[in-house]
Design an enzyme around this catalytic site. Structure first.
Site, PDB file in Angstrom:
ATOM      1  N   HIS A 151       0.839  -1.206   0.000  1.00 28.06           N
ATOM      2  CA  HIS A 151       0.000   0.000   0.000  1.00 28.06           C
ATOM      3  C   HIS A 151       0.874   1.255   0.000  1.00 28.06           C
ATOM      4  CE1 HIS A 151      -2.825   3.130   1.134  1.00 28.06           C
ATOM      5  NE2 HIS A 151      -1.961   3.471   2.061  1.00 28.06           N
ATOM      6  N   HIS A 156       1.298   5.306  -2.579  1.00 30.18           N
ATOM      7  CA  HIS A 156       1.710   6.685  -2.260  1.00 30.18           C
ATOM      8  C   HIS A 156       2.900   7.209  -3.050  1.00 30.18           C
ATOM      9  CE1 HIS A 156      -0.928   7.501   1.163  1.00 30.18           C
ATOM     10  NE2 HIS A 156      -0.747   6.245   1.548  1.00 30.18           N
ATOM     11  N   GLU A 197      -5.612   9.761   0.433  1.00 26.80           N
ATOM     12  CA  GLU A 197      -6.010   8.350   0.442  1.00 26.80           C
ATOM     13  C   GLU A 197      -7.135   8.023  -0.541  1.00 26.80           C
ATOM     14  OE1 GLU A 197      -4.388   5.957   1.760  1.00 26.80           O
ATOM     15  OE2 GLU A 197      -3.156   6.924   3.306  1.00 26.80           O
ATOM     16  N   SER A 216      -4.367   1.324  -4.404  1.00 24.69           N
ATOM     17  CA  SER A 216      -3.778   0.063  -3.949  1.00 24.69           C
ATOM     18  C   SER A 216      -4.851  -0.962  -3.582  1.00 24.69           C
ATOM     19  CB  SER A 216      -2.848   0.299  -2.751  1.00 24.69           C
ATOM     20  OG  SER A 216      -3.587   0.727  -1.624  1.00 24.69           O
TER      21      SER A 216
HETATM   22 FE    FE Z   1      -1.941   5.319   3.077  1.00 29.26          FE
END
Ligand code: FE
Ligand code: PHE
Length: 299
Positions: A151, A156, A197, A216
């Site tokens: 993730h 990110h 997010e 993700s």
């Molecule tokens: Fe995160």
């Protein structure tokens, strides 16, 4: 890294390293080896400790997710994801940091798992992105509660190669340190949640995802962009700060930006008076719409 919110429990009582941090109300045991962490919560990535099965799990996660990106992820993300390197193994954070440093002056640093919000904000303000070193178990292929290395890296790191988004992340970290002093972390955490997010972006080709939690996720990526179910509304700092969120289901509301420049500029003003105003307003539930509020159609 999913920004720890006020739902994080801070456990003390370890003799070495730093205190572990857990997600939720403290029923789950902390995950990760906090004994190896420095005072700022960073640690060395023990790359040699990853097993062939763990590298293979990373590769399978990467390939499944990369195959879904066309038509769902924003182009800045699709273009940058290759900077993660060949997916045949978990990247070495030091090698990745060299590329990132050349592009935008950011680095990735290893952390044992979730970290306290002040430590998180401080790292971001220094253009150091904390990446969880452990990878999920094979049974967690489809869903893992806490953020893991997949993730954190896949979700990110690609957009940290984008100069405007990279500056936004640093500004967020500095803003977080300030929000801690103003006791406004819960409001600021909503901004992270609904942008970094779970953010969507309107492009000439239609809605696309830029949020790491969506990019993700195997199921939520398509859901967030194409399902008629969730509410999609225009990005607005105060509206976001009023809006609660779900941590254990797909989101009921997504906020849509026009561009990363809009995100950066709309968050540049001093939030002190904004926090004061938002505190006077009743919070909105996830999925709640304001009277007459326009919705974006799915892509
Ligand atoms: Fe995160
Ligand atoms: N402008 C914000 C403040 O004064 C800081 C910030 C920037 C917060 C970008 C989030 C994102 O607090």
């Amino acid at each position: 890294m999913t920004a720890p919110s006020t739902a994080i429990d801070f456990h003390s009582g370890v003799n070495q390293g730093v205190a572990p941090v857990t997600y939720g109300e403290g029923e789950r045991p902390p995950r990760g080896n906090y004994a190896r962490a420095r005072a700022d919560y960073t640690c060395e990535q023990d790359w040699a400790a990853y097993t062939p099965a763990q590298h293979d799990l990373y590769r399978r996660l990467y390939e499944r997710q990369a195959a879904q990106l066309p038509g769902l992820a924003c182009k800045e993300f699709v273009e940058a994801v290759t900077h993660l390197g060949e997916p045949d193994r978990i990247p070495r954070f030091d090698e990745l940091s060299e590329r990132l440093m050349r592009a935008t002056g950011w680095q990735v640093v290893a952390v044992p798992g979730l970290i306290p919000e002040e430590a998180f904000f401080k790292l971001l303000s220094e253009r150091r992105f904390p990446v969880t070193e452990w990878i999920r178990e094979p049974e967690e292929f489809d869903y893992v509660v806490e953020p893991d290395v997949f993730h954190d890296l896949f979700g990110h790191v690609p957009l940290l190669f984008n100069p405007v988004f990279a500056d936004y992340m640093q500004a967020y970290g500095a803003g977080g340190l300030k929000a801690s002093r103003l006791d406004a972390c819960e409001l600021l955490a909503r901004l992270y949640w609904y942008t970094v997010e779970f953010g969507l972006i309107a492009t000439p080709e239609g809605l696309r995802a830029y949020g790491a939690g969506i990019l993700s996720s195997t199921g939520e990526l398509r859901y967030s962009v194409t399902s008629p179910e969730p509410k999609r509304v225009g990005f607005d700092v105060e509206r976001i700060m009023r809006t609660r969120y779900k941590i254990d289901t797909y989101q009921r509301t997504y906020f849509v930006i026009d561009s990363f420049e809009q995100l950066f500029q709309a968050t540049a003003p001093d939030f002190t008076p904004i926090y004061a105003r938002v505190r006077q307003l009743p919070p909105l539930e996830a999925g709640e719409l304001l009277p007459g509020e326009p919705r974006f159609p799915p892509a």
